[in-house]
Enzyme design. Structure first.
Site, PDB file in Angstrom:
ATOM      1  N   SER A 145       2.722   3.257 -66.476  1.00 29.44           N
ATOM      2  CA  SER A 145       2.864   4.613 -67.002  1.00 29.44           C
ATOM      3  C   SER A 145       4.258   5.180 -66.819  1.00 29.44           C
ATOM      4  O   SER A 145       4.553   6.265 -67.294  1.00 29.44           O
ATOM      5  CB  SER A 145       1.862   5.553 -66.318  1.00 29.44           C
ATOM      6  N   CYS A 146       5.118   4.475 -66.105  1.00 25.64           N
ATOM      7  CA  CYS A 146       6.424   5.054 -65.795  1.00 25.64           C
ATOM      8  C   CYS A 146       7.492   3.986 -65.802  1.00 25.64           C
ATOM      9  O   CYS A 146       7.390   2.992 -65.085  1.00 25.64           O
ATOM     10  CB  CYS A 146       6.385   5.734 -64.430  1.00 25.64           C
ATOM     11  N   GLY A 147       8.530   4.187 -66.585  1.00 26.56           N
ATOM     12  CA  GLY A 147       9.569   3.177 -66.698  1.00 26.56           C
ATOM     13  C   GLY A 147      10.686   3.323 -65.699  1.00 26.56           C
ATOM     14  O   GLY A 147      11.372   2.363 -65.398  1.00 26.56           O
ATOM     15  N   CYS A 149      10.320   5.084 -62.563  1.00 21.65           N
ATOM     16  CA  CYS A 149       9.842   5.495 -61.246  1.00 21.65           C
ATOM     17  C   CYS A 149      10.592   4.736 -60.168  1.00 21.65           C
ATOM     18  O   CYS A 149      10.822   3.536 -60.270  1.00 21.65           O
ATOM     19  CB  CYS A 149       8.356   5.226 -61.119  1.00 21.65           C
TER      20      CYS A 149
END
Length: 273
Positions: free
Chosen positions: A114-116, A118
């Site tokens: 969900s997060c590139g 982070c």
């Protein structure tokens, strides 16, 4: 070959009738992929298996580790150490003379689906400079063409049709032709797969094209578009403040809320006819 979907028995509840029924359902697969450079582990990302070489190459390019296909000597999918083999490792061997990745403790390359970005210590750490000047790209697309792209992308999402649980990124020409589509549980992975395809096909920079993403336009997606030389990024949902600020900085067009017959153009509206 790794699975893209999996079947599972579920209980479906209908509150309008008060009935419960057991039925099979398809789920989008999510597995870790380890990206190695010259046999050394660099990153682990949670992704949907498929197009893993493109994902690894796109990741390395958008992180500024490689700049073109010439920087890659070989890229291969490895079996890893799992039993049975899951082929969740891609090993990229750089061309002799290409500088190896610099280990920086401020950068954490473990990413979730969900997060590139982070784990990056600061925004400055991910403002990687692109080799391609997107602000000089004169690409234009008619608004009447742009509004047709979400339907085209949606119809091409084969795995989403079965699971309802995947993001998609599609590369289009300015006359609305779909060039390539990639799906993944992570929107940033889907974009990396598109960029990696472009690198492997020796088509970088991807100037004169539009990148459409199925979710929101976040900072890392604008950065990836810039690194690949894509002048226009459109999203069916909202952009973030940092995404718009970065687009302003590099001269990239950001379109958000591309739904039905309307859209919001946040930067460089001169590219939208």
């Amino acid at each position: 070959m790794a699975r893209v979907t999996a079947r599972r028995s579920i209980v479906r509840i209908d509150t309008s009738t008060g009935q419960q029924s057991r039925r099979p359902d398809s789920l989008a697969a999510e597995e870790p992929l380890e990206i190695r450079v010259d046999h050394s582990a660099l990153a682990v990302t949670m992704r949907t298996p498929g197009n893993d070489i493109d994902l690894a190459l796109g990741f390395l390019l958008t992180e500024g580790i490689i700049g073109s296909d010439d920087d890659v000597h070989t890229a291969q999918l490895c079996a890893g150490t799992d039993t049975p083999n899951t082929y969740n490792v891609v090993d990229v061997k750089l061309t002799p003379g290409v500088p190896p990745p610099v280990t920086d403790p401020s950068r954490n390359f473990y990413t979730t689906s969900s997060c590139g970005v982070c784990g990056k210590a600061s925004i400055d750490a991910v403002r990687t400079r692109s080799r391609f000047a997107v602000d000089q790209d004169s690409a234009k697309i008619e608004a009447s063409t742009l509004v047709t792209l979400p339907d085209t992308l949606r119809k091409a999402q084969r795995t989403f049709e079965a699971t309802g649980g995947l993001h998609a990124a599609g590369l289009f020409t300015t006359d609305g032709q779909l060039v390539v589509i990639r799906e993944d549980v992570g929107r940033h992975n889907a974009v990396d797969k598109v960029v990696g395809w472009g690198l492997r096909e020796r088509r970088l920079p991807l100037d004169g094209h539009v990148l459409l993403v199925s979710g929101r336009a976040s900072f890392e997606l604008v950065q990836k578009a810039s690194m690949a030389g894509i002048p226009i990024i459109a999203a069916v949902s909202a952009p973030s403040t940092l995404a718009v600020e970065l687009a302003d900085e590099v001269g990239l067009t950001v379109v958000g809320f591309l739904r039905g017959s309307t859209m919001n153009v946040y930067t460089r509206p001169d590219r939208i006819g």
